[in-house]
Design a protein around this motif. Structure first.
Motif, PDB file in Angstrom:
ATOM      1  N   THR A  19      91.374 -30.365  56.918  1.00 19.18           N
ATOM      2  CA  THR A  19      92.063 -31.011  55.798  1.00 19.18           C
ATOM      3  C   THR A  19      91.488 -30.543  54.464  1.00 19.18           C
ATOM      4  OG1 THR A  19      92.847 -32.928  57.026  1.00 19.18           O
ATOM      5  CG2 THR A  19      92.468 -33.254  54.668  1.00 19.18           C
ATOM      6  N   TYR A  20      90.152 -30.438  54.392  1.00 20.61           N
ATOM      7  CA  TYR A  20      89.559 -29.836  53.187  1.00 20.61           C
ATOM      8  C   TYR A  20      88.158 -29.334  53.480  1.00 20.61           C
ATOM      9  CZ  TYR A  20      87.071 -34.237  51.592  1.00 20.61           C
ATOM     10  OH  TYR A  20      86.264 -35.329  51.445  1.00 20.61           O
ATOM     11  N   LEU A  21      87.624 -28.583  52.529  1.00 17.60           N
ATOM     12  CA  LEU A  21      86.262 -28.052  52.669  1.00 17.60           C
ATOM     13  C   LEU A  21      85.294 -28.958  51.907  1.00 17.60           C
ATOM     14  CD1 LEU A  21      84.148 -25.915  53.439  1.00 17.60           C
ATOM     15  CD2 LEU A  21      84.898 -24.566  51.456  1.00 17.60           C
ATOM     16  N   ALA A  22      84.436 -29.653  52.676  1.00 14.86           N
ATOM     17  CA  ALA A  22      83.436 -30.538  52.071  1.00 14.86           C
ATOM     18  C   ALA A  22      82.323 -29.698  51.437  1.00 14.86           C
ATOM     19  CB  ALA A  22      82.849 -31.464  53.137  1.00 14.86           C
ATOM     20  N   HIS A  23      81.738 -30.242  50.372  1.00 11.38           N
ATOM     21  CA  HIS A  23      80.632 -29.563  49.667  1.00 11.38           C
ATOM     22  C   HIS A  23      80.652 -28.036  49.854  1.00 11.38           C
ATOM     23  CE1 HIS A  23      78.942 -30.027  53.670  1.00 11.38           C
ATOM     24  NE2 HIS A  23      78.728 -31.302  53.502  1.00 11.38           N
ATOM     25  N   PRO A  24      81.661 -27.363  49.280  1.00 11.19           N
ATOM     26  CA  PRO A  24      81.776 -25.898  49.414  1.00 11.19           C
ATOM     27  C   PRO A  24      80.553 -25.173  48.884  1.00 11.19           C
ATOM     28  CG  PRO A  24      83.182 -26.708  47.628  1.00 11.19           C
ATOM     29  CD  PRO A  24      82.697 -27.914  48.374  1.00 11.19           C
ATOM     30  N   ASP A  34      95.394 -22.502  50.883  1.00  9.72           N
ATOM     31  CA  ASP A  34      95.838 -23.804  50.401  1.00  9.72           C
ATOM     32  C   ASP A  34      94.869 -24.918  50.811  1.00  9.72           C
ATOM     33  OD1 ASP A  34      97.614 -25.186  48.866  1.00  9.72           O
ATOM     34  OD2 ASP A  34      98.874 -25.797  50.562  1.00  9.72           O
ATOM     35  N   MET A  35      93.591 -24.595  50.724  1.00 10.30           N
ATOM     36  CA  MET A  35      92.540 -25.500  51.202  1.00 10.30           C
ATOM     37  C   MET A  35      91.838 -26.160  50.011  1.00 10.30           C
ATOM     38  SD  MET A  35      90.501 -26.535  53.782  1.00 10.30           S
ATOM     39  CE  MET A  35      91.588 -25.668  54.882  1.00 10.30           C
ATOM     40  N   PRO A  36      91.949 -27.475  49.859  1.00  8.32           N
ATOM     41  CA  PRO A  36      91.254 -28.130  48.751  1.00  8.32           C
ATOM     42  C   PRO A  36      89.725 -28.081  48.914  1.00  8.32           C
ATOM     43  CG  PRO A  36      92.989 -29.535  49.647  1.00  8.32           C
ATOM     44  CD  PRO A  36      92.790 -28.400  50.617  1.00  8.32           C
ATOM     45  N   LEU A  37      89.022 -28.064  47.795  1.00  8.37           N
ATOM     46  CA  LEU A  37      87.558 -28.042  47.777  1.00  8.37           C
ATOM     47  C   LEU A  37      87.060 -29.400  47.297  1.00  8.37           C
ATOM     48  CD1 LEU A  37      87.090 -24.592  45.973  1.00  8.37           C
ATOM     49  CD2 LEU A  37      87.214 -25.046  48.452  1.00  8.37           C
ATOM     50  N   GLU A  38      86.005 -29.874  47.937  1.00 11.38           N
ATOM     51  CA  GLU A  38      85.503 -31.208  47.613  1.00 11.38           C
ATOM     52  C   GLU A  38      84.348 -31.193  46.615  1.00 11.38           C
ATOM     53  OE1 GLU A  38      82.435 -33.082  49.901  1.00 11.38           O
ATOM     54  OE2 GLU A  38      83.788 -34.726  50.403  1.00 11.38           O
ATOM     55  N   MET A  39      84.512 -31.998  45.577  1.00 10.94           N
ATOM     56  CA  MET A  39      83.397 -32.322  44.682  1.00 10.94           C
ATOM     57  C   MET A  39      82.654 -33.467  45.366  1.00 10.94           C
ATOM     58  SD  MET A  39      81.956 -32.110  41.519  1.00 10.94           S
ATOM     59  CE  MET A  39      83.120 -31.076  40.643  1.00 10.94           C
ATOM     60  N   ASN A  40      81.434 -33.185  45.839  1.00 16.69           N
ATOM     61  CA  ASN A  40      80.718 -34.103  46.724  1.00 16.69           C
ATOM     62  C   ASN A  40      79.811 -35.043  45.922  1.00 16.69           C
ATOM     63  OD1 ASN A  40      78.189 -34.727  48.514  1.00 16.69           O
ATOM     64  ND2 ASN A  40      79.815 -34.174  49.942  1.00 16.69           N
TER      65      ASN A  40
END
Ligand SMILES: [Zn+2]
Ligand SMILES: [Zn+2]
Length: 257
Positions: free
Chosen positions: A150-155, A182-188
């Motif tokens: 679903t998304y990339l955690a702490h890229p 189309d992969m969202p990146l996470e601001m952790n």
């Protein structure tokens, strides 16, 4: 924030109990959609165990309990059950089989270790070795390319202290691939809370230049995470600084492929 897909439980051996306390805290602080994404059980073939994730034996109880709570709380909050998982090429097919059997709803990609974990190379250990930076980026791209996360955690988990231009070259590669996939990146937000090396402004400047999709994630390891208003604002400010706006209502990606 109204949607948080990044929530742990005590089952990973480094988060606070109990599931109901997380849910009650989330409700009290305005969360409308709560996804549990505990560190996935990983069916390593050779008896390798990792201390920071639930065991394979624990998995049925985890999924069953969160589903039970989803029913119990359905009038007050929308609950989902997923996992945070690394992409370990040698073990990934077995992982998918396990998670599909458990009717896991979604996966977040969090590449905590490189290769297949058994090599014990933790992504967040400070290193100036370009080979590890390149490995992190390649492996993360390969994971994203499965189309199952679903998304990339702490890229920006990789802690590269070497040549700045190399960091930018390879992390830009990661950003471009994420955009193409189309992969969202996470601001952790846990990174801010624990004063870790991430969220890394250098990385987010690249993401801004590449026009990536972005989301905020509490990475809750305690019910108190849902009170982190100031850290949420800090995350929003950093995103705004680089020209990005976090998505508030991200749809889950099925792991069925
Ligand atoms: Zn993580
Ligand atoms: Zn996490």
């Amino acid at each position: 924030m109204q949607v948080n897909y990044h929530t742990h439980t005590w089952r990973c051996n480094h988060a606070e109990p109990d599931e109901r306390a997380y849910i009650e805290s989330a409700i009290a602080h305005g969360v409308k959609v709560l996804g549990f994404s505990d560190h996935t059980p990983y069916p390593f073939p050779d008896g390798h165990t990792s201390w920071f994730r639930m065991s394979v034996e624990e998995a049925p109880r985890y999924f069953a309990l969160i589903r039970q709570l989803r029913e119990e709380y359905k009038d007050r909050i929308e609950i989902h059950v997923g996992v945070e998982a690394e992409y370990y090429p040698a073990v990934f097919p077995a992982l998918l089989e396990l998670l599909r059997e458990q009717q896991c709803e979604y996966m977040l990609l969090g590449q905590h270790y490189l290769f297949n974990e058994e090599e014990s190379i933790y992504s967040a250990t400070a290193t100036d070795d370009p080979a590890l930076l390149i490995r992190y980026v390649d492996q993360t791209i390969e994971g994203m390319a499965t189309g199952l996360f679903t998304y990339l955690a702490h890229p920006d988990l990789i802690h590269f202290t070497g040549d700045e231009s190399l960091y930018r070259l390879h992390m830009r590669r990661l950003c471009r691939a994420a955009r193409e996939l189309d992969m969202p990146l996470e601001m952790n937000l846990l990174g801010f809370h624990d004063k870790r090396h991430y969220p890394d402004r250098r990385f987010w400047e690249l993401a801004g230049e590449e026009g990536n999709r972005a989301v905020l994630g509490y990475d809750a390891h305690s019910p108190a995470a849902f009170t982190w208003r100031e850290l949420e604002d800090q995350g929003r400010r950093l995103l705004a600084d680089v020209g990005l706006t976090p998505e508030e209502h991200l749809p889950l990606r099925s792991i069925m492929g």
